[in-house]
Design an enzyme around this catalytic site. Structure first.
Site, PDB file in Angstrom:
ATOM      1  N   TYR A 142      20.645  33.305  11.689  1.00 27.99           N
ATOM      2  CA  TYR A 142      20.717  34.560  12.131  1.00 27.99           C
ATOM      3  C   TYR A 142      19.991  35.143  11.853  1.00 27.99           C
ATOM      4  O   TYR A 142      19.188  35.570  10.941  1.00 27.99           O
ATOM      5  CB  TYR A 142      22.417  35.660  12.123  1.00 27.99           C
ATOM      6  N   SER A 152      33.388  33.637  17.441  1.00 26.40           N
ATOM      7  CA  SER A 152      33.315  34.578  19.325  1.00 26.40           C
ATOM      8  C   SER A 152      35.421  34.172  19.640  1.00 26.40           C
ATOM      9  O   SER A 152      34.908  34.034  20.791  1.00 26.40           O
ATOM     10  CB  SER A 152      32.739  33.665  20.196  1.00 26.40           C
ATOM     11  N   LEU A 179      36.345  37.152  20.954  1.00 24.67           N
ATOM     12  CA  LEU A 179      35.977  37.763  22.047  1.00 24.67           C
ATOM     13  C   LEU A 179      35.313  37.598  23.121  1.00 24.67           C
ATOM     14  O   LEU A 179      35.082  38.264  23.428  1.00 24.67           O
ATOM     15  CB  LEU A 179      35.603  39.267  21.237  1.00 24.67           C
ATOM     16  N   GLY A 208      32.187  39.476  23.213  1.00 24.17           N
ATOM     17  CA  GLY A 208      32.573  41.130  23.763  1.00 24.17           C
ATOM     18  C   GLY A 208      33.352  40.850  25.293  1.00 24.17           C
ATOM     19  O   GLY A 208      33.432  42.095  25.299  1.00 24.17           O
ATOM     20  N   LEU A 266      36.508  40.015  25.995  1.00 24.26           N
ATOM     21  CA  LEU A 266      37.359  40.515  25.672  1.00 24.26           C
ATOM     22  C   LEU A 266      37.408  42.445  25.843  1.00 24.26           C
ATOM     23  O   LEU A 266      38.654  42.272  25.540  1.00 24.26           O
ATOM     24  CB  LEU A 266      38.624  39.433  25.316  1.00 24.26           C
ATOM     25  N   THR A 267      36.443  42.495  25.125  1.00 18.93           N
ATOM     26  CA  THR A 267      36.780  44.140  24.859  1.00 18.93           C
ATOM     27  C   THR A 267      36.685  44.433  26.457  1.00 18.93           C
ATOM     28  O   THR A 267      37.514  46.209  26.714  1.00 18.93           O
ATOM     29  CB  THR A 267      35.834  44.560  24.352  1.00 18.93           C
ATOM     30  N   GLY A 268      36.890  44.392  27.807  1.00 13.87           N
ATOM     31  CA  GLY A 268      36.553  44.534  29.037  1.00 13.87           C
ATOM     32  C   GLY A 268      35.322  45.414  29.077  1.00 13.87           C
ATOM     33  O   GLY A 268      35.116  46.065  30.508  1.00 13.87           O
ATOM     34  N   LYS A 269      34.766  45.779  27.920  1.00 17.75           N
ATOM     35  CA  LYS A 269      33.190  46.318  28.020  1.00 17.75           C
ATOM     36  C   LYS A 269      32.424  45.450  28.918  1.00 17.75           C
ATOM     37  O   LYS A 269      31.316  46.507  30.136  1.00 17.75           O
ATOM     38  CB  LYS A 269      32.359  47.111  26.777  1.00 17.75           C
TER      39      LYS A 269
END
Length: 350
Positions: free
Chosen positions: A53, A238, A240, A243, A245-248
């Site tokens: 990372y 993961s 989400l 990301g 599944l946040t809908g963004k």
């Protein structure tokens, strides 16, 4: 905050694990400090990182996340004993990390020392193999025919695994790591390490972290069942779907500064028409329940039998607070049935 035992270890970990892969690229030292301090104030005691990372990975950001955590630890020595700190050694294929070589006993000895130095600590609570040396059916390689298992030289692979086990044992005896675990591995990987550990009287793996979320449930039921009965902590990463599944990201949206605006090492393989439609339906359910789409997705993962702790990540404090609150939610039977109906229509959308 609720806690679970980390597999066969003696460690108790919060049901929320603070992921850190954005620290060093999307987030700076100040952001990370704020996230760590807030997480601890909410009862979280589990932090996950990796030598690879920040993400997306690059030679320029290699090791930066561990260094950021180490900087925080240097200023909060008194809190080290309160934390369960997990990190990972990178596997083959990353050219700027040990010339892309596979994991071996010698590389583990060196990588552990390097991580300890960057983290400013004398020991690592959970040291994980980021991915196996053989190609595993993860990162969009889980479809039939994408991995040819019969091409693997089993004897050579097992010999390599024993070499890895012996090095991990050395680090445990030296007090540099307390326990070890797997990541992005399979039931065969888990069980082979368990067998070798028993045969050679070496430390057993206590955990595995794999991708698991409402759009990607391939570990259910077989790998999760294996974890439950072999006392291996199952740690979804993961939750989400990067990301999604946040809908963004619905219908091609790309909010400025979001992860999908960065170059992805394996491409945007989660961005499929089927996933897009599934996210729309989960978003609609979340609105109906009066929660955010992220909270719906996280609460669902948290209630799955066999899940020990869910690894969450955030780039803003607002996101972090929203995500942590999800673990206070209790999904009713009716809500789970509604979610299950969508899951059955989109069982594997990417």
């Amino acid at each position: 905050m609720q806690f679970s035992r980390l597999g066969s270890s003696e460690l108790e970990v919060s049901r929320v694990c603070l992921g850190s892969m954005t620290w060093g690229l999307q987030n700076n030292q100040h952001d990370a400090d704020e996230q760590i301090n807030y997480a601890l104030s909410q009862g979280i005691n589990f932090i996950d990182t990796a030598e690879l990372y920040a993400v997306p990975p690059s030679a320029q950001t290699y090791g930066k996340t561990e260094a950021i955590i180490g900087n925080w630890l240097a200023r909060h020595r008194e809190k080290r004993e309160q934390l369960v700190l997990a990190t990972k050694i990178s596997g083959r294929g990353v050219s700027w990390i040990r010339d892309g070589a596979p994991i071996c006993g010698q590389s583990i000895i060196q990588a552990v020392d390097d991580s300890l130095s960057r983290l400013n600590t004398d020991y690592i609570d959970l040291y994980q193999l980021h991915w196996p040396n053989r190609t595993s059916p993860h990162f969009a390689k889980h479809w039939p025919g994408m991995v040819t298992f019969s091409d693997v030289d089993k004897a050579e692979e097992v010999e390599s695994m024993l070499d890895i086990l012996q090095a991990l044992q050395t680090c445990i005896v030296q007090g540099k790591i307390r326990h070890w675990g797997l990541s992005d591995d399979t039931t065969w990987g888990i069980n082979t390490y368990l067998r070798l550990s028993t045969e050679h009287n070496l430390a057993k793996p206590v955990a595995i972290q794999n991708e698991f979320n409402l759009l990607h449930t391939k570990d259910w039921p077989y790998l999760v069942e294996n974890c439950v009965h072999e006392d291996i902590a199952y740690l979804p990463w993961s939750p989400l779907a990067a990301g999604s599944l946040t809908g963004k990201y619905v219908d091609g949206a790309r909010p400025e500064g979001s992860r999908w605006t960065y170059m992805q090492r394996n491409g945007l393989f989660r961005d499929t028409p089927q996933a897009n439609q599934a996210v729309k339906e989960y978003t609609s359910l979340a609105k109906h329940y009066g929660v955010t789409p992220a909270q719906l997705a996280l609460a669902w993962v948290n209630q799955v039998d066999g899940v020990t702790s869910t690894i969450i990540g955030a780039t803003t404090m607002c996101q972090l607070k929203e995500n942590i609150h999800a673990f206070d939610l209790h999904l009713t039977e009716a809500q789970l049935n509604d979610i299950g109906a969508v899951l059955q229509r989109f069982p594997s959308p990417y």
